[in-house]
Design a protein around this motif. Structure first.
Motif, PDB file in Angstrom:
ATOM      1  N   LEU A  14       0.843  -1.199   0.000  1.00 25.61           N
ATOM      2  CA  LEU A  14       0.000   0.000   0.000  1.00 25.61           C
ATOM      3  C   LEU A  14       0.876   1.246   0.000  1.00 25.61           C
ATOM      4  O   LEU A  14       1.005   1.948   0.996  1.00 25.61           O
ATOM      5  CB  LEU A  14      -0.927   0.003   1.215  1.00 25.61           C
ATOM      6  N   ASN A  15       1.503   1.524  -1.138  1.00 23.06           N
ATOM      7  CA  ASN A  15       2.351   2.702  -1.264  1.00 23.06           C
ATOM      8  C   ASN A  15       1.538   3.990  -1.324  1.00 23.06           C
ATOM      9  O   ASN A  15       2.064   5.063  -1.106  1.00 23.06           O
ATOM     10  CB  ASN A  15       3.229   2.610  -2.516  1.00 23.06           C
ATOM     11  N   HIS A  16       0.258   3.862  -1.672  1.00 17.69           N
ATOM     12  CA  HIS A  16      -0.621   5.025  -1.741  1.00 17.69           C
ATOM     13  C   HIS A  16      -2.021   4.599  -1.298  1.00 17.69           C
ATOM     14  O   HIS A  16      -2.338   3.414  -1.273  1.00 17.69           O
ATOM     15  CB  HIS A  16      -0.651   5.606  -3.163  1.00 17.69           C
ATOM     16  N   GLU A  17      -2.813   5.570  -0.940  1.00 15.64           N
ATOM     17  CA  GLU A  17      -4.190   5.303  -0.545  1.00 15.64           C
ATOM     18  C   GLU A  17      -4.963   4.761  -1.742  1.00 15.64           C
ATOM     19  O   GLU A  17      -4.755   5.200  -2.871  1.00 15.64           O
ATOM     20  CB  GLU A  17      -4.843   6.605  -0.063  1.00 15.64           C
ATOM     21  N   ILE A  18      -5.873   3.840  -1.468  1.00 14.22           N
ATOM     22  CA  ILE A  18      -6.679   3.236  -2.542  1.00 14.22           C
ATOM     23  C   ILE A  18      -8.133   3.684  -2.368  1.00 14.22           C
ATOM     24  O   ILE A  18      -8.690   3.579  -1.274  1.00 14.22           O
ATOM     25  CB  ILE A  18      -6.574   1.707  -2.503  1.00 14.22           C
ATOM     26  N   PHE A  19      -8.715   4.171  -3.446  1.00 12.27           N
ATOM     27  CA  PHE A  19     -10.120   4.579  -3.481  1.00 12.27           C
ATOM     28  C   PHE A  19     -10.840   3.666  -4.464  1.00 12.27           C
ATOM     29  O   PHE A  19     -10.525   3.683  -5.647  1.00 12.27           O
ATOM     30  CB  PHE A  19     -10.248   6.040  -3.942  1.00 12.27           C
ATOM     31  N   GLU A  20     -11.794   2.875  -3.975  1.00 15.57           N
ATOM     32  CA  GLU A  20     -12.517   1.926  -4.815  1.00 15.57           C
ATOM     33  C   GLU A  20     -14.014   2.205  -4.773  1.00 15.57           C
ATOM     34  O   GLU A  20     -14.669   1.927  -3.763  1.00 15.57           O
ATOM     35  CB  GLU A  20     -12.279   0.492  -4.339  1.00 15.57           C
ATOM     36  N   PRO A  21     -14.577   2.754  -5.857  1.00 15.83           N
ATOM     37  CA  PRO A  21     -16.030   2.941  -5.885  1.00 15.83           C
ATOM     38  C   PRO A  21     -16.741   1.588  -5.853  1.00 15.83           C
ATOM     39  O   PRO A  21     -16.391   0.678  -6.609  1.00 15.83           O
ATOM     40  CB  PRO A  21     -16.281   3.650  -7.215  1.00 15.83           C
ATOM     41  N   LEU A  22     -17.705   1.449  -4.950  1.00 13.25           N
ATOM     42  CA  LEU A  22     -18.501   0.225  -4.860  1.00 13.25           C
ATOM     43  C   LEU A  22     -19.829   0.404  -5.581  1.00 13.25           C
ATOM     44  O   LEU A  22     -20.312  -0.512  -6.237  1.00 13.25           O
ATOM     45  CB  LEU A  22     -18.727  -0.152  -3.396  1.00 13.25           C
ATOM     46  N   ILE A  23     -20.408   1.585  -5.424  1.00  7.55           N
ATOM     47  CA  ILE A  23     -21.655   1.955  -6.102  1.00  7.55           C
ATOM     48  C   ILE A  23     -21.530   3.428  -6.475  1.00  7.55           C
ATOM     49  O   ILE A  23     -21.089   4.243  -5.665  1.00  7.55           O
ATOM     50  CB  ILE A  23     -22.883   1.761  -5.193  1.00  7.55           C
ATOM     51  N   LYS A  24     -21.931   3.745  -7.699  1.00  7.08           N
ATOM     52  CA  LYS A  24     -21.838   5.138  -8.121  1.00  7.08           C
ATOM     53  C   LYS A  24     -22.968   5.442  -9.092  1.00  7.08           C
ATOM     54  O   LYS A  24     -23.197   4.698 -10.038  1.00  7.08           O
ATOM     55  CB  LYS A  24     -20.485   5.390  -8.796  1.00  7.08           C
ATOM     56  N   ASN A  25     -23.692   6.543  -8.813  1.00  7.46           N
ATOM     57  CA  ASN A  25     -24.684   7.053  -9.758  1.00  7.46           C
ATOM     58  C   ASN A  25     -24.717   8.567  -9.625  1.00  7.46           C
ATOM     59  O   ASN A  25     -23.853   9.150  -8.979  1.00  7.46           O
ATOM     60  CB  ASN A  25     -26.062   6.390  -9.544  1.00  7.46           C
ATOM     61  N   ASN A  26     -25.698   9.208 -10.196  1.00  8.34           N
ATOM     62  CA  ASN A  26     -25.764  10.677 -10.167  1.00  8.34           C
ATOM     63  C   ASN A  26     -26.071  11.246  -8.791  1.00  8.34           C
ATOM     64  O   ASN A  26     -25.861  12.429  -8.547  1.00  8.34           O
ATOM     65  CB  ASN A  26     -26.818  11.178 -11.157  1.00  8.34           C
ATOM     66  N   VAL A  27     -26.569  10.405  -7.876  1.00 11.61           N
ATOM     67  CA  VAL A  27     -27.009  10.886  -6.567  1.00 11.61           C
ATOM     68  C   VAL A  27     -26.018  10.536  -5.457  1.00 11.61           C
ATOM     69  O   VAL A  27     -25.759  11.336  -4.575  1.00 11.61           O
ATOM     70  CB  VAL A  27     -28.403  10.301  -6.228  1.00 11.61           C
ATOM     71  N   VAL A  28     -25.470   9.331  -5.502  1.00 12.41           N
ATOM     72  CA  VAL A  28     -24.642   8.843  -4.401  1.00 12.41           C
ATOM     73  C   VAL A  28     -23.442   8.058  -4.933  1.00 12.41           C
ATOM     74  O   VAL A  28     -23.532   7.416  -5.987  1.00 12.41           O
ATOM     75  CB  VAL A  28     -25.481   7.977  -3.427  1.00 12.41           C
ATOM     76  N   THR A  29     -22.350   8.150  -4.200  1.00  9.59           N
ATOM     77  CA  THR A  29     -21.183   7.306  -4.451  1.00  9.59           C
ATOM     78  C   THR A  29     -20.798   6.670  -3.130  1.00  9.59           C
ATOM     79  O   THR A  29     -20.661   7.364  -2.116  1.00  9.59           O
ATOM     80  CB  THR A  29     -19.982   8.120  -4.984  1.00  9.59           C
ATOM     81  N   ILE A  30     -20.661   5.357  -3.140  1.00  8.91           N
ATOM     82  CA  ILE A  30     -20.195   4.622  -1.970  1.00  8.91           C
ATOM     83  C   ILE A  30     -18.847   4.029  -2.350  1.00  8.91           C
ATOM     84  O   ILE A  30     -18.728   3.357  -3.373  1.00  8.91           O
ATOM     85  CB  ILE A  30     -21.180   3.511  -1.559  1.00  8.91           C
ATOM     86  N   GLU A  31     -17.830   4.310  -1.523  1.00 11.92           N
ATOM     87  CA  GLU A  31     -16.502   3.822  -1.862  1.00 11.92           C
ATOM     88  C   GLU A  31     -15.796   3.251  -0.644  1.00 11.92           C
ATOM     89  O   GLU A  31     -16.047   3.655   0.484  1.00 11.92           O
ATOM     90  CB  GLU A  31     -15.646   4.911  -2.504  1.00 11.92           C
ATOM     91  N   ARG A  32     -14.910   2.290  -0.942  1.00 13.40           N
ATOM     92  CA  ARG A  32     -14.009   1.754   0.070  1.00 13.40           C
ATOM     93  C   ARG A  32     -12.684   2.485  -0.100  1.00 13.40           C
ATOM     94  O   ARG A  32     -12.186   2.630  -1.209  1.00 13.40           O
ATOM     95  CB  ARG A  32     -13.813   0.253  -0.120  1.00 13.40           C
ATOM     96  N   ILE A  33     -12.140   2.942   1.014  1.00 16.99           N
ATOM     97  CA  ILE A  33     -10.835   3.602   1.009  1.00 16.99           C
ATOM     98  C   ILE A  33      -9.920   2.781   1.913  1.00 16.99           C
ATOM     99  O   ILE A  33     -10.329   2.384   3.015  1.00 16.99           O
ATOM    100  CB  ILE A  33     -10.939   5.053   1.531  1.00 16.99           C
TER     101      ILE A  33
END
Length: 103
Positions: A14-33
């Motif tokens: 983990l040399n850098h932070e990881i941002f992984e979108p799990l769900i994304k639409n025009n209203v909401v984005t849920i991501e794992r960091i």
């Protein structure tokens, strides 16, 4: 439908932070960091509100007014849009896994 596990597929390096979108639409984005010892060098100034919870590990968020909030497992915070903030510390020994909801 296939279920997934928020704690699976954690990279070893983990040399850098990881941002992984799990769900994304025009209203909401849920991501794992995933963080491990990273700090944010610049301020986040987001156009949407962000609700974030630390599922594993710990970190410190610092806001532009210099207030800081330490987050440990189970702690969550709601950050209003345009509230400038950054990660000033994350655990360098263990992964910190966040779940962030941008709305």
């Amino acid at each position: 439908m296939k279920s997934q596990n928020i704690f699976s597929k954690i990279p070893k390096n983990l040399n850098h932070e990881i941002f992984e979108p799990l769900i994304k639409n025009n209203v909401v984005t849920i991501e794992r960091i995933i963080s491990k010892g990273q700090q944010t060098s610049s301020w986040y100034d987001q156009t949407r509100n962000e609700w974030v919870i630390v599922l594993k590990g710990e970190a410190v968020l610092t806001f532009e007014d210099q207030t800081s909030v330490q987050l440990k497992e189970g702690d969550f915070i709601n950050i209003p849009s345009h509230k400038k903030h950054r990660v000033s510390w994350s655990d360098p020994e263990n992964e910190t896994i966040w779940l962030a909801i941008h709305y």
